[in-house]
Scaffold this motif. Structure first.
Motif, PDB file in Angstrom:
ATOM      1  N   ASN A  82       0.941  -1.162   0.085  1.00  0.00           N
ATOM      2  CA  ASN A  82      -0.072   0.045   0.019  1.00  0.00           C
ATOM      3  C   ASN A  82       0.795   1.308   0.011  1.00  0.00           C
ATOM      4  OD1 ASN A  82      -2.482  -1.412   0.238  1.00  0.00           O
ATOM      5  ND2 ASN A  82      -2.122  -1.762   2.179  1.00  0.00           N
ATOM      6  N   HIS A  83       2.127   1.149  -0.437  1.00  0.00           N
ATOM      7  CA  HIS A  83       3.055   2.358  -0.492  1.00  0.00           C
ATOM      8  C   HIS A  83       3.656   2.259  -1.965  1.00  0.00           C
ATOM      9  CE1 HIS A  83       2.324   2.444   3.922  1.00  0.00           C
ATOM     10  NE2 HIS A  83       2.524   3.575   3.791  1.00  0.00           N
ATOM     11  N   HIS A  84       4.171   3.485  -2.459  1.00  0.00           N
ATOM     12  CA  HIS A  84       4.757   3.425  -3.632  1.00  0.00           C
ATOM     13  C   HIS A  84       6.317   2.820  -3.649  1.00  0.00           C
ATOM     14  CE1 HIS A  84       1.803   5.689  -6.070  1.00  0.00           C
ATOM     15  NE2 HIS A  84       1.692   6.331  -5.035  1.00  0.00           N
ATOM     16  N   LYS A 103      11.227   8.055   3.693  1.00  0.00           N
ATOM     17  CA  LYS A 103       9.796   8.081   4.208  1.00  0.00           C
ATOM     18  C   LYS A 103       9.282   7.644   2.863  1.00  0.00           C
ATOM     19  CE  LYS A 103       5.999  11.376   5.389  1.00  0.00           C
ATOM     20  NZ  LYS A 103       5.472  12.551   5.603  1.00  0.00           N
ATOM     21  N   LEU A 104       8.136   6.476   3.040  1.00  0.00           N
ATOM     22  CA  LEU A 104       7.555   5.977   2.141  1.00  0.00           C
ATOM     23  C   LEU A 104       6.153   6.567   1.693  1.00  0.00           C
ATOM     24  CD1 LEU A 104       8.432   2.474   3.178  1.00  0.00           C
ATOM     25  CD2 LEU A 104       9.034   3.377   1.091  1.00  0.00           C
ATOM     26  N   ARG A 105       5.831   6.871   0.432  1.00  0.00           N
ATOM     27  CA  ARG A 105       4.611   7.362   0.249  1.00  0.00           C
ATOM     28  C   ARG A 105       3.485   6.407  -0.013  1.00  0.00           C
ATOM     29  NH1 ARG A 105       2.800   9.934  -4.897  1.00  0.00           N
ATOM     30  NH2 ARG A 105       4.674   9.223  -5.700  1.00  0.00           N
ATOM     31  N   PRO A 106       2.329   6.808   0.777  1.00  0.00           N
ATOM     32  CA  PRO A 106       1.286   5.842   0.517  1.00  0.00           C
ATOM     33  C   PRO A 106       0.484   5.938  -0.770  1.00  0.00           C
ATOM     34  CG  PRO A 106       0.592   7.541   1.929  1.00  0.00           C
ATOM     35  CD  PRO A 106       2.166   7.708   1.851  1.00  0.00           C
ATOM     36  N   ASN A 107       0.085   4.706  -1.289  1.00  0.00           N
ATOM     37  CA  ASN A 107      -0.653   4.950  -2.592  1.00  0.00           C
ATOM     38  C   ASN A 107      -2.153   4.954  -2.258  1.00  0.00           C
ATOM     39  OD1 ASN A 107      -1.003   2.197  -2.156  1.00  0.00           O
ATOM     40  ND2 ASN A 107       0.260   1.516  -3.788  1.00  0.00           N
ATOM     41  N   ASP A 172      -2.792  10.626  -2.776  1.00  0.00           N
ATOM     42  CA  ASP A 172      -1.868   9.690  -1.967  1.00  0.00           C
ATOM     43  C   ASP A 172      -2.187  10.288  -0.470  1.00  0.00           C
ATOM     44  OD1 ASP A 172      -1.328   8.283  -3.967  1.00  0.00           O
ATOM     45  OD2 ASP A 172       0.491   9.089  -4.505  1.00  0.00           O
ATOM     46  N   GLY A 173      -2.226   9.704   0.403  1.00  0.00           N
ATOM     47  CA  GLY A 173      -1.987  10.059   1.915  1.00  0.00           C
ATOM     48  C   GLY A 173      -2.786  11.218   2.318  1.00  0.00           C
TER      49      GLY A 173
END
Length: 222
Positions: A82-84, A103-107, A172-173
Motif C-alpha cells: 500500500n505504498h509506492h 519516508k515511504l509515500r502511501p498509494n 496519496d495520503g
C-alpha cells in the motif's frame, strides 16, 4: 629503488618507495591502511519495508544495518504494501556509519462524505464507493479508509431522499472530503383510525402507528 605495496581486503592499498643498496637492511615506514568500507543503517517510515540493496534482496526488513559495505554509491529500493516503491542512491563513506531515514509515500487515501438535507445530517444513508465497498452514514458521515489513489465513483441513495452519483479523486495520503446534498423524495402521512381495530398497520411495506406522522417514499402505496 623499490616500491612496496601492502594490500588488505576492504582497505585501500598502501604504497611506499625505498632506496636499497647491496647489503642494506632497512625498515619500511609505517604504512597505514585506510578502510574502503563503511556501515550503512537504513530506516523507513513506516518501518518493516522490504529492502533491495544493489538489486539483492536483504534478509531483514527496515530498520536494516549492513556493517560492512564498500565505500561509494549504492542503489537502495524499499517496498511496502500500500505504498509506492522508493528508489534511492545512498553514498557510503569510508570508515564511518552512514544513516538514512526514508519516508515511504502511501498509494491510498481516505474518503469522508457528509450527506445532508437542507443543512441537516442524514443517518443510515447507503453510500457505495465503487470498487471498494459500501457503508451507511453515522451522524451524517460515511468514511472509507485505505482507498487506492485515483478517480473513484460514488453513489449515494436513500428511499426518502433519492440518489446521487459523483466522481472523486483520491490522492496519496490525503483525506478527500465532500458534502452531498439530497433532496426530499418523500411524503408525510398520518393515518387516523376510528375505534379499536386489532392487528397492525403497514403502508408500502412499512409498519406505522396510527395517529403518528410518518415519512414515506413519494408515489403510490398500499
Amino acid at each position: 629503488r623499490r616500491i612496496i605495496e601492502v594490500r588488505m581486503a576492504q582497505h585501500e592499498p598502501a604504497k611506499t618507495t625505498i632506496e636499497l643498496s647491496p647489503g642494506d637492511l632497512k625498515k619500511t615506514p609505517l604504512l597505514t591502511l585506510v578502510p574502503n568500507f563503511g556501515a550503512l543503517v537504513i530506516r523507513s517510515r513506516p518501518s518493516q519495508a522490504v529492502v533491495r540493496l544493489n538489486g539483492v534482496l536483504q534478509a531483514e526488513r527496515t530498520p536494516l544495518t549492513v556493517p560492512k559495505l564498500e565505500a561509494g554509491p549504492h542503489n537502495v529500493e524499499l517496498e511496502l504494501a500500500n505504498h509506492h516503491l522508493l528508489q534511492e542512491t545512498i553514498f557510503v563513506g569510508r570508515g564511518g556509519t552512514t544513516e538514512r531515514t526514508l519516508k515511504l509515500r502511501p498509494n491510498f487515501g481516505t474518503v469522508a462524505l457528509r450527506v445532508e438535507h437542507e443543512g441537516a445530517p442524514l443517518d443510515d444513508v447507503v453510500v457505495h464507493l465503487l470498487s471498494h465497498g459500501q457503508t451507511k452514514t453515522v451522524a451524517g458521515v460515511a468514511r472509507f479508509d485505505g482507498v487506492p489513489s485515483g478517480p473513484r465513483g460514488v453513489r449515494v441513495r436513500d428511499p426518502l431522499y433519492g440518489a446521487r452519483s459523483l466522481e472523486l479523486e483520491v490522492r496519496d495520503g490525503e483525506t478527500t472530503a465532500q458534502t452531498v446534498t439530497l433532496e426530499a423524495r418523500y411524503t408525510e402521512l398520518t393515518v387516523q383510525i376510528a375505534g379499536d381495530v386489532p392487528g397492525s398497520l403497514t403502508v408500502a411495506g412499512r409498519p406505522i402507528k396510527a395517529g403518528v406522522k410518518t415519512k414515506l417514499p413519494a408515489g403510490q402505496a398500499q
